[in-house]
Design a protein around this motif. Structure first.
Motif, PDB file in Angstrom:
ATOM      1  N   TYR A   1       0.102  -4.970  -6.104  1.00  0.00           N
ATOM      2  CA  TYR A   1      -0.404  -3.892  -6.953  1.00  0.00           C
ATOM      3  C   TYR A   1       0.099  -4.080  -8.376  1.00  0.00           C
TER       4      TYR A   1
ATOM      5  N   LEU B   1      -4.427  -1.350  -6.682  1.00  0.00           N
ATOM      6  CA  LEU B   1      -3.887  -1.981  -5.476  1.00  0.00           C
ATOM      7  C   LEU B   1      -4.877  -3.014  -4.965  1.00  0.00           C
TER       8      LEU B   1
ATOM      9  N   ARG C   1       1.062   3.958  -2.979  1.00  0.00           N
ATOM     10  CA  ARG C   1       0.696   5.339  -2.686  1.00  0.00           C
ATOM     11  C   ARG C   1       1.765   6.317  -3.156  1.00  0.00           C
TER      12      ARG C   1
ATOM     13  N   GLU D   1      -5.481  -5.087  -1.549  1.00  0.00           N
ATOM     14  CA  GLU D   1      -5.062  -5.274  -0.159  1.00  0.00           C
ATOM     15  C   GLU D   1      -5.619  -6.556   0.448  1.00  0.00           C
TER      16      GLU D   1
ATOM     17  N   PRO E   1      -0.971  -8.979  -0.245  1.00  0.00           N
ATOM     18  CA  PRO E   1      -1.343  -7.783  -1.014  1.00  0.00           C
ATOM     19  C   PRO E   1      -0.443  -7.637  -2.237  1.00  0.00           C
TER      20      PRO E   1
ATOM     21  N   ARG F   1       0.836  -1.202   0.000  1.00  0.00           N
ATOM     22  CA  ARG F   1       0.000   0.000   0.000  1.00  0.00           C
ATOM     23  C   ARG F   1       0.871   1.252   0.000  1.00  0.00           C
TER      24      ARG F   1
END
Length: 399
Positions: free
Chosen positions: A109, A97, A80, A99, A107, A76
């Motif tokens: 992305y 993404l 970001r 999660e 997780p 994350r």
């Protein structure tokens, strides 16, 4: 429903990713079945090239298979920061993404597949012209200074970290990371940490940090190619710096080598090499920018000097070819761009040796427990004692 005909790859189930993208990111138009291939080179997070039935490609990032320590390998956070930095410094476009660890076990992305090549080997760097090596080094420094010039608040990252006390917290963090990964006694490691803690310099300003900035954590490409192809890529853009038949990084169908392709072979030696994208933001935060410079210098090897044997397992041995900046010129270029005073730089280099030693010890731990994919992990642990000793020498120079 996942397609049973599509085999799962270690750490990644392409069919499960296809279902996720269809439900959560239909705008990408990813058409099943998806195929995936592990991208070799990194020793931390796992990176895959993902292709759909129409041949479109993306890159997927996920944490290692096991022994993921608290605050480490945060997808994350990485998603970001590259999303926020788009349009300010060269980064890959971030798409989506996930999660939910139930999709592939962790997780992950998805981001853009950037055209270009990652300079991971001495052979790749040797194949560049002297002028290209210089332009690559200058671009590397200039992009680092540009990252440090971005106003965190202006890109929505004002709360991305706690810059006050950053260096002290970093020392505490790497102490904890070593304790959580310790499988053997490393002579002098705790003493190096204690010595660093007793001499922490005053931070001049706080900026966005990359956390692991080095030559092989960026992708480069030629600035003068008519088709925009990357260093060592060819006209059909197959793979990262390779060709359709897998002839290898930095080559194409006629074997012209790094810096050439079907359209640009005549201008390869004169076209500048520039950073196309900075990758591996997993350790990014807000803090002292000289920590990034210190780590870059830890990996850097001056032209004409013997390779640093301590770094062969962790990305070193690349920049001691003619044309690359020497350490002094690198620092002067960075200082001119940022205005920072570098009188305490030996401390930051010592700290970077300490940090890198702990990181490699964690990689050594994962490899010993069968939690790594790919090659090169078996060498990580051999560099740790020498990194500690070199860190102590740099720290001694601050006294």
């Amino acid at each position: 429903m996942t397609d049973p005909a599509v085999p799962a790859l270690a750490g990644l189930d392409p069919a499960a990713v296809a279902d996720f993208l269809a439900a959560k990111a239909p705008e990408l138009g990813a058409r099943a079945p998806l195929t995936a291939e592990l991208i070799a080179g990194g020793l931390s997070n796992l990176t895959y090239e993902l292709r759909d039935a129409d041949g479109r490609a993306w890159v997927l990032r996920r944490p290692p298979l096991g022994h993921v320590l608290p605050t480490a390998h945060d997808m994350r956070r990485e998603f970001r920061v590259i999303s926020a930095l788009a349009g300010t410094v060269p980064v890959a476009r971030a798409y989506v993404l996930c999660e939910d660890p139930d999709v592939i076990g962790a997780p992950f992305y998805l981001m853009e597949k950037v055209q270009g090549v990652v300079l991971r080997t001495r052979a790749q760097c040797a194949a560049l012209s002297v002028a290209q090596r210089r332009s690559a080094a200058e671009s590397l420094v200039d992009v680092l200074a540009a990252v440090h010039a971005v106003d965190p608040a202006a890109v929505g990252l004002a709360d991305f970290g706690r810059p006050e006390g950053y260096l002290h917290r970093q020392l505490d963090r790497w102490d904890r990371q070593y304790a959580a990964s310790q499988s053997r006694e490393i002579r002098g490691l705790f003493e190096l940490g204690d010595g660093l803690r007793a001499a922490v310099p005053v931070t001049q300003r706080s900026t966005i940090l990359h956390g692991d900035y080095r030559l092989d954590n960026v992708m480069v490409r030629l600035s003068g190619g008519t088709d925009g192809a990357g260093v060592g890529s060819n006209a059909d853009g197959a793979g990262v710096g390779s060709n359709a038949d897998g002839a290898g990084v930095g080559s194409n169908a006629d074997g012209a080598g790094v810096g050439s392709n079907a359209d640009t072979a005549g201008t390869a030696d004169t076209a500048e090499v520039r950073v196309a994208a900075v990758f591996d933001w997993e350790m990014s935060t807000l803090g002292d920018p000289l920590a990034d410079l210190g780590l870059l210098l830890t990996y850097w090897e001056d032209p004409g000097h013997p390779p640093k044997g301590i770094l062969t397992a962790s990305g070193g041995g690349l920049t001691n070819h003619e044309g690359f900046l020497n350490s002094r010129d690198l620092v002067e270029r960075y200082q001119a761009a940022t205005g920072l005073i570098v009188d305490d730089l030996d401390w930051y280099v010592a700290f970077s040796h300490y940090k890198l030693a702990v990181i490699l010890e964690g990689i050594h731990y994962r490899h010993e427990h069968g939690l790594t994919l790919g090659e090169g992990f078996e060498k990580a642990g051999t560099a740790v004692p020498s990194l500690v000793e070199a860190g102590r020498r740099y720290l001694d120079r601050t006294r």
